[in-house]
Design an enzyme around this catalytic site. Sequence first.
Site, PDB file in Angstrom:
ATOM      1  N   TYR A 438      17.415  76.441  39.712  1.00 25.81           N
ATOM      2  CA  TYR A 438      16.514  75.494  39.014  1.00 25.81           C
ATOM      3  C   TYR A 438      16.882  74.031  39.211  1.00 25.81           C
ATOM      4  O   TYR A 438      17.902  73.716  39.760  1.00 25.81           O
ATOM      5  CB  TYR A 438      16.270  75.884  37.560  1.00 25.81           C
ATOM      6  N   GLU A 439      15.987  73.155  38.811  1.00 24.32           N
ATOM      7  CA  GLU A 439      16.085  71.708  39.095  1.00 24.32           C
ATOM      8  C   GLU A 439      16.191  71.435  40.588  1.00 24.32           C
ATOM      9  O   GLU A 439      16.926  70.555  41.017  1.00 24.32           O
ATOM     10  CB  GLU A 439      17.281  71.091  38.353  1.00 24.32           C
ATOM     11  N   GLY A 440      15.441  72.175  41.383  1.00 23.82           N
ATOM     12  CA  GLY A 440      15.496  72.028  42.837  1.00 23.82           C
ATOM     13  C   GLY A 440      16.531  72.973  43.401  1.00 23.82           C
ATOM     14  O   GLY A 440      17.726  72.798  43.153  1.00 23.82           O
TER      15      GLY A 440
END
Lengths: 590, 590
Positions: A438-440
């Site tokens: 997550y978050e890229g």
Amino acid sequence: MYKAPVEEIAFTLKHVAGLAPALEGGHLGDLTDDLVDAILSEAGRFASEEVAPLGAIGDTQGARLVDGKVKMPDGWPALYKAWAEGGWNSLTASPEFGGQGLPHMLHVAALEMWNSGSMAFAIGPTLTIGAIEALTAHGSDHLKATYLPKMVSGEWMGSMNLTEPHAGSDLGVMKTRAERRDDGTYRLFGQKIFITYGEHDFTDNIVHLVLARLPDAPAGTRGISLFLVPKFLVNEDGSLGARNDAYCHSIEHKLGIHGSPTCTMIYGDGRFGEEPGAIGWLVGEENRGLACMFTMMNNARLAVGMQGVAIAEAATQKAIAYAKERTQGKAPGWQGSGMSPIIEHPDVARMLLTMKVLTQGARAITYACAHAVDMSHGEEATHWSERASLLTPIAKSFATDAGVDVSSLGVQVHGGMGFIEETGAARLYRDARIAPIYEGTNGIQAIDLVTRKLPLSDGAHVRGFIAELREIAAKASAANAPALGETGARLEASIADLEAATEWLLATLAEGKQAEALAGATPYQRLFGLVLTGAYLAKGALADGGDGRNAERAALCRFAAENVIGETAALRDRVMTGAASLAAARVALG
Amino acid sequence: MYKAPVEEIAFTLKHVAGLAPALEGGHLGDLTDDLVDAILSEAGRFASEEVAPLGAIGDTQGARLVDGKVKMPDGWPALYKAWAEGGWNSLTASPEFGGQGLPHMLHVAALEMWNSGSMAFAIGPTLTIGAIEALTAHGSDHLKATYLPKMVSGEWMGSMNLTEPHAGSDLGVMKTRAERRDDGTYRLFGQKIFITYGEHDFTDNIVHLVLARLPDAPAGTRGISLFLVPKFLVNEDGSLGARNDAYCHSIEHKLGIHGSPTCTMIYGDGRFGEEPGAIGWLVGEENRGLACMFTMMNNARLAVGMQGVAIAEAATQKAIAYAKERTQGKAPGWQGSGMSPIIEHPDVARMLLTMKVLTQGARAITYACAHAVDMSHGEEATHWSERASLLTPIAKSFATDAGVDVSSLGVQVHGGMGFIEETGAARLYRDARIAPIYEGTNGIQAIDLVTRKLPLSDGAHVRGFIAELREIAAKASAANAPALGETGARLEASIADLEAATEWLLATLAEGKQAEALAGATPYQRLFGLVLTGAYLAKGALADGGDGRNAERAALCRFAAENVIGETAALRDRVMTGAASLAAARVALG
């Protein structure tokens, strides 16, 4: 049970990541060394004594959706209340809205400790702090006055609504739509998935920040706007008004962080309110929503990196404690009676030391990144801002990979007990696995690193950074200390690998060979992280923390140089010569 | 959904692991190429169509202890019945007891497929087959006649009882005791933990093989005896008699393989029978129990290695399918309309290809080991027996590490969906984690490899093996095929790393420096596995499977050489120069 490594954290902040010289140079206002220690110590106490004991029940009980409401694990609402009352939510927030305006480094250090206690708990407040940042930077005065004081105090929490079923890494294709109304508000319609803490019973109100598309918006990422959509509308006097047409439809059944409710959010299907449509307010300008998000995206990535460090630290502590207690077999040279503690076996010691190196390397990288964020608000803003930009993808990816690798080794050190859930090593292994995603994803971080960060200042920034690393290696060589073994030479060789790969990538990008450069992005990112691990451990070993642990730091630094970072040569080769075989081998994927 | 890769398995068996020349040489009796294909095909059908569809319910429902009985997941008892009726339990068993007497290679190939379908299901029958082997080799005629026909037919299952709370890797300290009785039977008293399929509702009877200590036994591993302890005693006519004083006290709550009941077994506490004591019969000689176990321990280790291959294969298939379907962003050079399938992104392709290389490398190593086991019963028995001994720890460790690494990459390829349990990628990641631990942790495998396997024939065996690998590299170089890229040169370099590390270890052991040698055992084991991966993929690429897939194999082999096995140099350094810093860094572990 986890015990916050306050001394090690303080040492890394001050003597590796740059806090000590920044304090001396007066770059951090009236912050003092004593205040830093006091904050770290109290944060450590809260994490060890309050958060960590509730980590297991958060996992076994999890967040549950009951009659449309999310019930959090037993004890967690009280824990959140104590956390907010301790002022931990307001550490970096602006004093204008009740915050303490402290440097990002301190927040990041505290964040590490909350996450070691319980990653599922810590992720909620982290997202609220991200929402506070976005609102502080881009919200109208009215929105700020209405929402920020209560978000900073922790009375209300926030959530970040980006992902849709077909729009994850690529937000340009999102479908949630927003319609303008004459009164200046908007009505939102759509579905968001994977919304962390989208619904819970910690606070009365939840302030959703939602990306959506206006009817006349351009296609792609340039047509996305950011809206504030509260769960309950807020009356003029600040009291809660009507329920907004936004709710949690379901929560996910996940591999880990069970205590964190991952919600599918429905906006504007008419369940609440007189007419369908979730009432929202624009944050920033129309169609500039992604830019608003980007102001806090880097910090969010760094926060996820901290989760990797946190899990790695907790896993390492647990494994070392077990390996000292558990006896089995006789290690070579064991003189004691009966079986040896398994820590005496060279292979177990190798695992534990590798865990320790990866944890401390990841910590140093993330803290150095946070330091660059802090420094980017002062003199040499461009330099420090570029440093923060360069370090962010490395910090996020290296630390979250470390979280996975170290927690996996942690399970291994526990043997059969590691596979039993009650031991707790498996929980860390499960929790850790989301952080590289997550978050890229870490693959996206690598693309960002290679295509956007290396070219900063035409490559001058990364070259300058490599020169700084060379100075550390030169000092390690010059120290000529037997305790450092081959550290200097090994580090110099690894830095040479980094330099060669960097120059190759810059040249390849300059030639417009995007595919070739991207083929090596992940090995390059890993290579950079390993070099930084070696360099920062050496920097720490060369510094004097005044705590009598210099011999220990030198020994660990030497182990890192001689037993952990040697893969840089293979990674360099992969970057510089691997693209052709990668392209050719696609045929094998059918 | 998993589809058994029957063609790839057949190719690896025949052209890489040695089945084709063995068939041609008449080393495998009247086994024919057609029969091999027929067995693989039917095993593949059963695994894909019968086992795999029940994998998910086995995980979500798990084995449950209800009123002292273990209830298996819905559909599993019927699945087991179909599996036994298909004759799969009897593949390698002796025809004397109803078995088919087929080579171990075929069993191992089938085992891979069952485990890909459901590792939690396949582990049960695998242990029964191990018990059949032990009993066939060491049981008295009476025990064999009473138990083997029903175990071979699958009417009864077996279990292996080794571990106790304080005796895991080190069995010498076990406490379960056995008392002699005048009628030639024994009474057992004690507790065993981590007993896989110690209790279940698949069969009416369960034949426990239990290690225990006689009152006058010598201390340590030379004082352990092996006993057969049936759940129900067996009457003269073969019907079931009284319940024996042995039962499952509890089952573990585990990270993975939830469908497999992991039991704490209580022997002789008086719950059943007229007087306390579980009635047992000696298998083999008194105090030689560990030797009896060792006859099947190598095969059990290889079977666990197969679990690693199986999970890696299932994870790779799942990830490739998802990466072809899921679209996101635009890959460099993407000409299609809209977003690209994520498989087009170089970083995703790199993950998938790495998964494929590790899976096929692990498969080739394990099959080659099984081939050596088969050949050790014929001419050149010593040579092949040593080969099997040498390959077993590498097969077990490399393949199980591959299971973990590949399933982790599998989660990563799925992005956020990978963290959602319903996707199934997370189950593979959880299931995979036990395999590097049980049947001897991978650290124990490394100790075995370095201290017991390298010195076989005074090092001549391993040297001869390295010479064989050099021949493969030389052929790859001589082929001078553009499709192979730098395969020959890279492989030669990696083999040189292996040779240098091997000679260093042999010399270090000869000097009696046990601790120094053991410090590098795990890096050495990994180094060996990577070299074998490169070599076996090259061997496959140089062979003609007659299936038109030569280009594909060459491309994957080149990717392995240029993008996967390059760590051998760093691993060699760790073996040859890492021990001093490892020893010095112990100070950092507190």
